[in-house]
Design a protein around this motif. Structure first.
Motif, PDB file in Angstrom:
ATOM      1  N   VAL A 153       0.841  -1.208   0.000  1.00 49.49           N
ATOM      2  CA  VAL A 153       0.000   0.000   0.000  1.00 49.49           C
ATOM      3  C   VAL A 153       0.871   1.252   0.000  1.00 49.49           C
ATOM      4  O   VAL A 153       0.613   2.219  -0.727  1.00 49.49           O
ATOM      5  N   GLY A 154       1.923   1.242   0.777  1.00 42.63           N
ATOM      6  CA  GLY A 154       2.838   2.380   0.810  1.00 42.63           C
ATOM      7  C   GLY A 154       3.542   2.614  -0.506  1.00 42.63           C
ATOM      8  O   GLY A 154       3.736   3.752  -0.939  1.00 42.63           O
ATOM      9  N   LEU A 155       3.936   1.518  -1.179  1.00 41.05           N
ATOM     10  CA  LEU A 155       4.601   1.649  -2.476  1.00 41.05           C
ATOM     11  C   LEU A 155       3.652   2.202  -3.541  1.00 41.05           C
ATOM     12  O   LEU A 155       4.043   3.030  -4.366  1.00 41.05           O
ATOM     13  N   VAL A 156       2.398   1.768  -3.527  1.00 41.09           N
ATOM     14  CA  VAL A 156       1.411   2.293  -4.476  1.00 41.09           C
ATOM     15  C   VAL A 156       1.201   3.781  -4.229  1.00 41.09           C
ATOM     16  O   VAL A 156       1.173   4.584  -5.176  1.00 41.09           O
ATOM     17  N   ALA A 157       1.058   4.166  -2.988  1.00 38.47           N
ATOM     18  CA  ALA A 157       0.884   5.586  -2.663  1.00 38.47           C
ATOM     19  C   ALA A 157       2.119   6.390  -3.071  1.00 38.47           C
ATOM     20  O   ALA A 157       1.997   7.532  -3.538  1.00 38.47           O
ATOM     21  N   THR A 158       3.291   5.808  -2.933  1.00 36.65           N
ATOM     22  CA  THR A 158       4.523   6.493  -3.328  1.00 36.65           C
ATOM     23  C   THR A 158       4.561   6.721  -4.833  1.00 36.65           C
ATOM     24  O   THR A 158       4.898   7.814  -5.303  1.00 36.65           O
ATOM     25  N   VAL A 159       4.201   5.688  -5.614  1.00 39.35           N
ATOM     26  CA  VAL A 159       4.201   5.821  -7.076  1.00 39.35           C
ATOM     27  C   VAL A 159       3.185   6.868  -7.517  1.00 39.35           C
ATOM     28  O   VAL A 159       3.472   7.701  -8.388  1.00 39.35           O
ATOM     29  N   ILE A 160       2.013   6.864  -6.908  1.00 37.26           N
ATOM     30  CA  ILE A 160       0.996   7.860  -7.256  1.00 37.26           C
ATOM     31  C   ILE A 160       1.481   9.262  -6.925  1.00 37.26           C
ATOM     32  O   ILE A 160       1.327  10.195  -7.730  1.00 37.26           O
ATOM     33  N   LEU A 169       9.085   5.215   4.322  1.00 37.40           N
ATOM     34  CA  LEU A 169       8.075   4.761   5.273  1.00 37.40           C
ATOM     35  C   LEU A 169       7.446   3.444   4.819  1.00 37.40           C
ATOM     36  O   LEU A 169       7.100   2.602   5.647  1.00 37.40           O
ATOM     37  N   ALA A 170       7.312   3.269   3.509  1.00 42.51           N
ATOM     38  CA  ALA A 170       6.716   2.044   2.989  1.00 42.51           C
ATOM     39  C   ALA A 170       7.614   0.833   3.255  1.00 42.51           C
ATOM     40  O   ALA A 170       7.120  -0.279   3.448  1.00 42.51           O
TER      41      ALA A 170
END
Length: 158
Positions: free
Chosen positions: A17-24, A41-42
């Motif tokens: 979830v953290g990686l997806v939010a980072t990419v977005i 943080l991810a």
């Protein structure tokens, strides 16, 4: 069951979830520094799991929860909490009493030296003349200051 069986999927899910939010954030925002922080943080949950620190945190939280349940059911713990509360109250009262005792121990004139207003200066004072008594019987300001004022007046500065 072993808590690690629950923690690994949880950590992987949080990291994804953290990686997806980072990419977005990286693609939609010009705040690249914030995206790099999010990436760090991810990675944190998986890093905590692999180092064993997550299990340590898990045991700490489980211990606090077990203590809280023991608190509800054990009157001895309530008595202990009462003593802790009483100790804190007595500590605060003692500090207030000590501060008041220290304030009373000071001489009357030194309680608040900054609150004393300076005596008004006479605009007719000449350098080298002894200071005159003010109307209320108080001493006028410092004679050196009067001398400086006279020099400034002599040069036309007020």
């Amino acid at each position: 069951m072993n808590p690690q069986a629950y923690l690994l999927p949880l950590c992987i899910g949080l990291t994804l979830v953290g990686l997806v939010a980072t990419v977005i954030t990286w693609r939609t925002s010009k705040r690249r520094g914030k995206a790099v922080q999010m990436f760090g943080l991810a990675l944190l949950p998986v890093g905590l799991y692999l180092t064993g620190l997550l299990l340590l945190v898990w045991n700490f939280v489980a211990g606090i929860i077990a203590w809280a349940f023991a608190l509800i059911l054990a009157p001895v713990v309530w008595v202990g909490l009462g003593f802790v509360g009483l100790a804190i109250v007595l500590w605060v009262i003692g500090g207030i009493a000590a501060a008041r005792a220290a304030a009373k121990a000071l001489p009357a004139g030194t309680a608040d030296a900054g609150a004393v207003a300076p005596a008004p200066r006479s605009s007719t004072a000449q350098p080298g003349t002894p200071p005159k008594k003010a109307a209320g019987g108080k001493q006028p300001a410092d004679p050196e200051l009067d001398e400086i004022e006279a020099l400034l007046r002599k040069r036309g500065i007020e």
